[in-house]
Design a protein around this motif. Structure first.
Motif, PDB file in Angstrom:
ATOM      1  N   ASP A   1       0.833  -1.211   0.000  1.00 54.95           N
ATOM      2  CA  ASP A   1       0.000   0.000   0.000  1.00 54.95           C
ATOM      3  C   ASP A   1       0.865   1.257   0.000  1.00 54.95           C
ATOM      4  OD1 ASP A   1      -2.225  -1.545  -0.017  1.00 54.95           O
ATOM      5  OD2 ASP A   1      -2.588  -1.417   2.150  1.00 54.95           O
ATOM      6  N   ARG A   2       1.940   1.224   0.816  1.00 53.03           N
ATOM      7  CA  ARG A   2       2.831   2.403   0.830  1.00 53.03           C
ATOM      8  C   ARG A   2       3.449   2.621  -0.548  1.00 53.03           C
ATOM      9  NH1 ARG A   2       5.019   0.649   5.779  1.00 53.03           N
ATOM     10  NH2 ARG A   2       6.976   0.100   4.744  1.00 53.03           N
ATOM     11  N   ARG A   3       3.848   1.514  -1.173  1.00 46.76           N
ATOM     12  CA  ARG A   3       4.445   1.656  -2.507  1.00 46.76           C
ATOM     13  C   ARG A   3       3.422   2.195  -3.505  1.00 46.76           C
ATOM     14  NH1 ARG A   3       5.802  -3.390  -3.580  1.00 46.76           N
ATOM     15  NH2 ARG A   3       7.738  -3.237  -2.411  1.00 46.76           N
ATOM     16  N   GLN A   4       2.191   1.683  -3.388  1.00 47.21           N
ATOM     17  CA  GLN A   4       1.157   2.185  -4.299  1.00 47.21           C
ATOM     18  C   GLN A   4       0.884   3.662  -4.044  1.00 47.21           C
ATOM     19  OE1 GLN A   4      -2.154  -0.444  -3.747  1.00 47.21           O
ATOM     20  NE2 GLN A   4      -1.434  -1.902  -5.313  1.00 47.21           N
ATOM     21  N   ASP A   5       0.851   4.023  -2.747  1.00 52.28           N
ATOM     22  CA  ASP A   5       0.672   5.453  -2.436  1.00 52.28           C
ATOM     23  C   ASP A   5       1.820   6.270  -2.992  1.00 52.28           C
ATOM     24  OD1 ASP A   5      -1.644   4.801  -1.164  1.00 52.28           O
ATOM     25  OD2 ASP A   5      -0.772   4.787   0.852  1.00 52.28           O
ATOM     26  N   GLU A   6       3.049   5.737  -2.824  1.00 50.21           N
ATOM     27  CA  GLU A   6       4.217   6.464  -3.325  1.00 50.21           C
ATOM     28  C   GLU A   6       4.172   6.576  -4.851  1.00 50.21           C
ATOM     29  OE1 GLU A   6       6.389   8.029  -1.731  1.00 50.21           O
ATOM     30  OE2 GLU A   6       7.830   8.503  -3.321  1.00 50.21           O
ATOM     31  N   VAL A   7       3.797   5.465  -5.483  1.00 50.02           N
ATOM     32  CA  VAL A   7       3.684   5.496  -6.951  1.00 50.02           C
ATOM     33  C   VAL A   7       2.609   6.484  -7.374  1.00 50.02           C
ATOM     34  CG1 VAL A   7       2.970   4.141  -8.951  1.00 50.02           C
ATOM     35  CG2 VAL A   7       4.570   3.168  -7.317  1.00 50.02           C
ATOM     36  N   ARG A   8       1.479   6.452  -6.622  1.00 52.54           N
ATOM     37  CA  ARG A   8       0.400   7.381  -6.947  1.00 52.54           C
ATOM     38  C   ARG A   8       0.851   8.835  -6.734  1.00 52.54           C
ATOM     39  NH1 ARG A   8      -2.982   5.262  -3.784  1.00 52.54           N
ATOM     40  NH2 ARG A   8      -3.683   3.657  -5.229  1.00 52.54           N
ATOM     41  N   ARG A   9       1.585   9.037  -5.613  1.00 47.76           N
ATOM     42  CA  ARG A   9       2.076  10.386  -5.345  1.00 47.76           C
ATOM     43  C   ARG A   9       3.056  10.831  -6.428  1.00 47.76           C
ATOM     44  NH1 ARG A   9       6.281  12.826  -3.390  1.00 47.76           N
ATOM     45  NH2 ARG A   9       7.426  10.896  -3.156  1.00 47.76           N
ATOM     46  N   GLN A  10       3.976   9.919  -6.775  1.00 50.13           N
ATOM     47  CA  GLN A  10       4.935  10.280  -7.823  1.00 50.13           C
ATOM     48  C   GLN A  10       4.241  10.497  -9.157  1.00 50.13           C
ATOM     49  OE1 GLN A  10       8.064   7.411  -7.956  1.00 50.13           O
ATOM     50  NE2 GLN A  10       8.893   7.962  -5.963  1.00 50.13           N
ATOM     51  N   PHE A  11       3.209   9.677  -9.382  1.00 52.21           N
ATOM     52  CA  PHE A  11       2.454   9.861 -10.615  1.00 52.21           C
ATOM     53  C   PHE A  11       1.764  11.228 -10.618  1.00 52.21           C
ATOM     54  CE2 PHE A  11      -1.422   9.461 -13.120  1.00 52.21           C
ATOM     55  CZ  PHE A  11      -0.908   9.012 -14.326  1.00 52.21           C
ATOM     56  N   ASP A  12       1.170  11.564  -9.443  1.00 53.17           N
ATOM     57  CA  ASP A  12       0.527  12.883  -9.351  1.00 53.17           C
ATOM     58  C   ASP A  12       1.547  13.998  -9.550  1.00 53.17           C
ATOM     59  OD1 ASP A  12      -1.843  11.622  -8.917  1.00 53.17           O
ATOM     60  OD2 ASP A  12      -1.792  11.820  -6.734  1.00 53.17           O
TER      61      ASP A  12
ATOM     62  N   MET B   1      10.800  -0.272   0.334  1.00 53.48           N
ATOM     63  CA  MET B   1       9.988   0.201  -0.789  1.00 53.48           C
ATOM     64  C   MET B   1      10.495  -0.383  -2.110  1.00 53.48           C
ATOM     65  SD  MET B   1       7.562   2.079   0.325  1.00 53.48           S
ATOM     66  CE  MET B   1       7.076   3.219  -0.953  1.00 53.48           C
ATOM     67  N   ARG B   2      11.830  -0.575  -2.169  1.00 55.28           N
ATOM     68  CA  ARG B   2      12.411  -1.270  -3.327  1.00 55.28           C
ATOM     69  C   ARG B   2      12.696  -2.698  -2.893  1.00 55.28           C
ATOM     70  NH1 ARG B   2      14.794   1.883  -7.403  1.00 55.28           N
ATOM     71  NH2 ARG B   2      14.479   4.121  -7.101  1.00 55.28           N
ATOM     72  N   PRO B   3      11.844  -3.641  -3.287  1.00 58.12           N
ATOM     73  CA  PRO B   3      11.945  -4.993  -2.741  1.00 58.12           C
ATOM     74  C   PRO B   3      13.169  -5.746  -3.269  1.00 58.12           C
ATOM     75  CG  PRO B   3      10.280  -4.917  -4.455  1.00 58.12           C
ATOM     76  CD  PRO B   3      10.743  -3.507  -4.261  1.00 58.12           C
ATOM     77  N   GLY B   4      13.763  -6.555  -2.356  1.00 57.38           N
ATOM     78  CA  GLY B   4      14.806  -7.467  -2.777  1.00 57.38           C
ATOM     79  C   GLY B   4      14.173  -8.740  -3.321  1.00 57.38           C
ATOM     80  N   PRO B   5      14.998  -9.736  -3.663  1.00 56.93           N
ATOM     81  CA  PRO B   5      14.453 -10.978  -4.241  1.00 56.93           C
ATOM     82  C   PRO B   5      13.477 -11.670  -3.311  1.00 56.93           C
ATOM     83  CG  PRO B   5      16.822 -10.837  -4.569  1.00 56.93           C
ATOM     84  CD  PRO B   5      16.464  -9.714  -3.665  1.00 56.93           C
ATOM     85  N   THR B   6      13.840 -11.793  -2.025  1.00 55.37           N
ATOM     86  CA  THR B   6      12.956 -12.478  -1.071  1.00 55.37           C
ATOM     87  C   THR B   6      11.643 -11.728  -0.908  1.00 55.37           C
ATOM     88  OG1 THR B   6      14.923 -13.235   0.099  1.00 55.37           O
ATOM     89  CG2 THR B   6      12.812 -13.388   1.255  1.00 55.37           C
ATOM     90  N   GLN B   7      11.747 -10.438  -0.750  1.00 53.59           N
ATOM     91  CA  GLN B   7      10.534  -9.622  -0.586  1.00 53.59           C
ATOM     92  C   GLN B   7       9.676  -9.670  -1.846  1.00 53.59           C
ATOM     93  OE1 GLN B   7      11.262  -5.633   0.715  1.00 53.59           O
ATOM     94  NE2 GLN B   7       9.203  -4.951   0.210  1.00 53.59           N
ATOM     95  N   ALA B   8      10.340  -9.701  -3.004  1.00 48.11           N
ATOM     96  CA  ALA B   8       9.580  -9.764  -4.257  1.00 48.11           C
ATOM     97  C   ALA B   8       8.795 -11.074  -4.344  1.00 48.11           C
ATOM     98  CB  ALA B   8      10.540  -9.637  -5.440  1.00 48.11           C
TER      99      ALA B   8
END
Lengths: 251, 230
Positions: free
Chosen positions: A35-46, B46-53
């Protein structure tokens, strides 16, 4: 086959506990980071969208500015052309005026030079005339030189009005002598003849004194106390010179 | 008398409560899954590694699978259905370890899982549609269908349970028989097949549970969806 109810119950509880454990340690953290990544992506997209909008606005401004620049350039070119045309007209008029002034100046200079040349030619002609007269005078016998001039003087005196003759006569009455200046010295007989004929023309017998002035070239001058009657080539040349504005070198 | 191989071995007793081998194995599986989850999700980036991916792909894949079936907010059902899949997979594959008997190869664990699915279906159905609406759905399309629908509720859960139990138990028996008869390395292909069957059975069990819950939540007839898995 035997079914152990306790095992069924424990396995049910185990599964429920496992659901809680995985929810606590697996699903929630992973979903949160997603969710944080999606928010960040959405924020960056905005932000990118905002930047894109800003860039588009800047692009539109630049297009408008470019259009204004084009219009200003065309206007500047027109203004420059008009100013150049006006300057060219001014310069053309100035050049015309300068040319006309130069032409007038040249004409004035040419006229002055022509006038100077004319005067010089006239002076030369008068000098030549005087020289010729002097040479001709030299060719005439001395006895005839003064006689001709005496004849002319006598005629002139006879043509004067009586009042003027009377005035001249009055000037030489008494102790005042009439001074006769000739170009050439007179012989004794010639002087006597001049004295007699002048007395006859004036109607009186004044005292006459003779003087010589070679500058007269030819002829004579009658110097009364208040007047001078000139009957010489010098005076003639002087009159001609006065007419032409040039001084005549009678000598 | 030789005890039935289908009977769970009691390892110890806590008062009147017998602690059988499937329970202990389940605790081990729970511990392994919990520790692995805690360790793998300890430093999520926020930038996932292999395991997290891989972890995110697994979770998102399960969530999407649930969403495709239920067509509602899948995140609400993810803990229960996702855990169902992960536990069954782990339990099925645990039988491949030497000296370990898969909990799902004993009847109690599939029964427990079947009961959980049975009551979960009704819980989510009542919660989504209300008690009256949910109960009314058993009389559709005709009232005469009520006994059959009630019977189907039991039988489909029963089939779910028996399918899992039968596949896993039979696989272990076959492997055990081949090992006993042919030798140590002969059953390896069968173990690979059992590995595949274990994953497939976990998937089938989880998808069917999802279909049941989805039907209970939405009120659709789940017969067509169920039939493609049975």
């Amino acid at each position: 086959m035997h079914l152990d109810a306790w095992t069924v119950f424990l396995q049910t509880v185990n599964f429920a506990v496992l659901v809680w454990l995985l929810h606590r340690f697996l699903y929630r953290p992973v979903l949160q980071v997603i969710d944080r990544r999606q928010d960040e992506v959405r924020r960056q997209f905005d932000e990118a969208k905002a930047l894109q909008d800003t860039a588009r606005a800047h692009l539109a401004d630049l297009d408008a500015l470019r259009a204004n620049i084009t219009a200003e350039r065309e206007s500047a070119i027109k203004t420059a052309v008009a100013q150049t045309e006006e300057a060219m007209q001014v310069r053309r008029a100035q050049a015309s005026r300068d040319a006309q002034a130069l032409l007038d100046e040249a004409r004035k200079t040419a006229a002055a030079e022509r006038e100077a040349l004319t005067r010089e030619a006239r002076r030369l002609a008068l000098d030549l005339g005087a020289d010729l007269a002097r040479r001709l005078q030299a060719e005439v016998p001395p006895t005839l030189r003064a006689a001709a001039w005496l004849e002319r003087i006598e005629q002139e005196l006879n043509r004067l009005p009586a009042a003027e003759i009377a005035s001249l006569r009055a000037q030489v009455s008494g102790n005042h002598a009439l001074r006769v200046v000739t170009a050439l010295p007179l012989a004794a007989g010639e002087a006597e003849e001049w004295r007699n004929r002048l007395a006859r023309a004036l109607g009186a017998t004044p005292g006459v004194e003779f003087e010589v002035d070679p500058a007269l070239v030819a002829g004579a001058e009658l110097h009364f106390p208040l007047a001078v009657l000139s009957f010489s080539l010098k005076s003639v040349l002087a009159v001609l010179g006065a007419v032409s504005g040039e001084h005549v070198d009678a000598g | 008398m030789q005890p039935s191989p289908l009977t769970s071995t009691v390892l110890l007793r806590l008062g009147p409560v017998p602690i059988t081998q499937p329970v202990v194995t389940t605790w081990a599986i729970m511990l392994a899954l919990a520790v692995a989850s805690a360790v793998s999700t300890r430093r999520l980036q926020m930038r996932p590694g292999p395991t997290q991916a891989v972890l995110e792909t697994l979770i998102v894949g399960i969530e999407q699978q649930i969403a495709e079936v239920i067509r509602k907010d899948a995140r609400r059902f993810l803990p229960m259905l996702g855990t169902l899949f992960l536990f069954i997979v782990t339990a099925n594959l645990s039988g491949l370890l030497p000296g370990v008997t898969a909990p799902t190869s004993r009847l109690e664990t599939p029964v427990a899982l079947g009961l959980i699915v049975f009551f979960s279906v009704h819980y989510f159905g009542i919660r989504a549609r209300g008690l009256r609406g949910y109960l009314a759905s058993f009389a559709k399309p005709k009232l005469i269908m009520l006994p059959l629908n009630l019977l189907a509720e039991v039988t489909r859960t029963f089939s779910l349970m028996v399918r899992l139990f039968g596949n896993v138990m039979s696989g272990e028996f076959v492997i055990a028989l081949v090992v006993a008869l042919a030798g140590l390395f002969v059953p390896v292909p069968l173990m690979v097949l059992e590995l595949l069957i274990g994953v497939i059975q976990a998937y089938i069990f989880s998808v069917l549970a999802t279909v049941f819950i989805g039907a209970a939540v939405s009120g659709d007839d789940d017969t067509s969806k169920e039939s493609q898995w049975t």
